[in-house]
Design an enzyme around this catalytic site. Structure first.
Site, PDB file in Angstrom:
ATOM      1  N   GLY A  60       5.327   8.504   1.333  1.00  0.00           N
ATOM      2  CA  GLY A  60       6.276   8.261   2.432  1.00  0.00           C
ATOM      3  C   GLY A  60       7.261   7.165   2.028  1.00  0.00           C
ATOM      4  CG  HIS A  61       5.994   3.155   1.501  1.00  0.00           C
ATOM      5  ND1 HIS A  61       4.630   3.255   1.574  1.00  0.00           N
ATOM      6  CD2 HIS A  61       6.376   2.381   2.547  1.00  0.00           C
ATOM      7  CE1 HIS A  61       4.195   2.556   2.607  1.00  0.00           C
ATOM      8  NE2 HIS A  61       5.220   2.017   3.224  1.00  0.00           N
TER       9      HIS A  61
ATOM     10  N   GLY B 111      11.003   4.747   8.283  1.00  0.00           N
ATOM     11  CA  GLY B 111      10.420   6.074   8.481  1.00  0.00           C
ATOM     12  C   GLY B 111      10.341   6.442   9.966  1.00  0.00           C
ATOM     13  CD  GLN B 112      13.076  11.069  11.730  1.00  0.00           C
ATOM     14  OE1 GLN B 112      12.341  12.050  11.629  1.00  0.00           O
ATOM     15  NE2 GLN B 112      14.378  11.171  11.793  1.00  0.00           N
TER      16      GLN B 112
ATOM     17  CB  SER C 218      -0.434   6.274   7.529  1.00  0.00           C
ATOM     18  OG  SER C 218      -0.892   4.995   7.918  1.00  0.00           O
TER      19      SER C 218
ATOM     20  CG  ASP D   2       5.893   3.121  11.814  1.00  0.00           C
ATOM     21  OD1 ASP D   2       4.825   2.987  12.405  1.00  0.00           O
ATOM     22  OD2 ASP D   2       5.979   3.185  10.570  1.00  0.00           O
TER      23      ASP D   2
ATOM     24  CB  ALA E 240      -0.960  -0.004   1.185  1.00  0.00           C
ATOM     25  CG  LEU E 241       4.585   0.488  -1.842  1.00  0.00           C
ATOM     26  CD1 LEU E 241       5.642   0.254  -2.927  1.00  0.00           C
ATOM     27  CD2 LEU E 241       5.188   0.307  -0.461  1.00  0.00           C
TER      28      LEU E 241
ATOM     29  CD  GLN F  71       8.585  -0.684  12.278  1.00  0.00           C
ATOM     30  OE1 GLN F  71       7.682  -1.480  12.423  1.00  0.00           O
ATOM     31  NE2 GLN F  71       8.785  -0.036  11.144  1.00  0.00           N
TER      32      GLN F  71
HETATM   33  O1  PAF Z   1       6.951  -0.560   9.048  1.00  0.00           O
HETATM   34  C1  PAF Z   1       6.517  -1.542   8.394  1.00  0.00           C
HETATM   35  O2  PAF Z   1       5.976  -1.396   7.312  1.00  0.00           O
HETATM   36  C2  PAF Z   1       6.663  -2.937   8.973  1.00  0.00           C
HETATM   37  O3  PAF Z   1       6.559  -2.926  10.353  1.00  0.00           O
HETATM   38  C3  PAF Z   1       7.969  -3.639   8.542  1.00  0.00           C
HETATM   39  C4  PAF Z   1       9.190  -2.910   9.054  1.00  0.00           C
HETATM   40  C5  PAF Z   1       8.023  -3.717   7.016  1.00  0.00           C
HETATM   41  C6  PAF Z   1       8.014  -5.064   9.106  1.00  0.00           C
HETATM   42  O4  PAF Z   1       6.937  -5.825   8.653  1.00  0.00           O
END
Ligand code: PAF
Length: 279
Positions: free
Chosen positions: A36-37, A147-148, A185, A150, A32-33, A153
């Protein structure tokens, strides 16, 4: 762009590139890019010879089955976006390619995961750490881009890389926002236009809170005011925390030069969104 569904085929491609002395930049995603991606991929493109992206909706990081089922899947569109940013290789495995059998390994990141997402989504970071470890072993990247948005994470992955000595540099990329300030997002796809307008208040309230904190008001004094402001707009706050942006430990104010982050999870139209402001 080459598309690989099997680990063995991707490994073969990576070893050919390594033989040619190419550096590998890796952008792991759940598809689902969005822009941000694209930004992660753009930074990767500038820094690495070969850019590899993975799309894998990792079931083990969802603590809510409904969320997993409803997670947007837009593979054809994603492939077009990846071609446009000149990604070299896409890893697109099925779940049983990654999880041939149930993983027994359990990660425990201690206080790094005892707050915010870790507290509200039990098992989430274990699932993230398992899949990111597997992907790092498969792709063997020199650089990996996260990405910041998350932020917790990111802290967990940096810890994972340190603790397990993965030979990869983690590159953090600032959050990309809509013109309204709403953080990009994959989950935004599930909001109505009205929902997106409402959700824009999340970043607005964090910006207001940031300026209050910088003027010396303590977080506790202003926190409930922010939560009520968002409630009035139709946004239900799950948590709102002020933390050290590296350690994720709660702080009451920005007292020294350490950078802090206001982190929030909130629900709009039944969709759970997260955001933060680092200052
Ligand atoms: O941030 C995400 O999209 C996911 O948590 C990741 C890092 C691809 C792991 O599945």
């Amino acid at each position: 762009m080459r598309v690989f569904r099997k680990i063995s085929e991707l490994r073969q491609f990576i070893s050919e590139q390594r033989f040619l002395n190419k550096s590998i930049g890796f952008v792991p995603t759940m598809g689902a890019l969005h822009s941000g991606h694209s930004e992660l991929l753009r930074v990767a493109r500038n820094q690495s010879d070969i850019v590899v992206c993975s799309i894998f909706v990792n079931p083990t990081q969802f603590n809510n089955q409904e969320d997993l089922i409803n997670y947007p899947r837009t593979t054809d569109r994603d492939i077009e976006l990846l071609k446009a940013v000149e990604c070299d290789a896409l890893f697109l495995p099925e779940a049983d390619e990654i999880y041939k059998e149930e993983t027994r390994l359990k990660f425990n990141f201690g206080w790094l995961e005892s707050t915010m997402e870790g507290l509200h989504r039990p098992g989430h970071f274990n699932g993230v750490a398992v899949v990111v470890s597997k992907l790092f072993h498969i792709v063997n990247p020199d650089f990996a881009y996260f990405g910041q948005k998350d932020l917790q994470q990111l802290a967990i992955i940096k810890q994972l890389v340190k603790d397990l000595s993965f030979p990869v540099s983690i590159i953090s990329v600032p959050t990309v926002r809509e013109s309204s300030g709403l953080a990009k997002s994959s989950r935004n796809e599930r909001l109505s236009i009205e929902g997106k307008n409402i959700a824009a208040h999340i970043n607005k309230s964090l910006a207001q809170l940031e300026s209050q904190l910088l003027s010396g008001i303590s977080f506790d004094e202003y926190k409930s005011e922010s939560i009520n402001y968002l409630k009035d707009k139709g946004i239900e706050v799950e948590y709102l925390e002020l933390v050290d942006s590296e350690t994720m430990k709660a702080v009451s104010n920005k007292l020294n030069d350490n950078s802090v982050a206001l982190c929030i999870a909130a629900v709009v139209e039944g969709i759970r969104l997260i955001d933060n402001r680092i200052f």
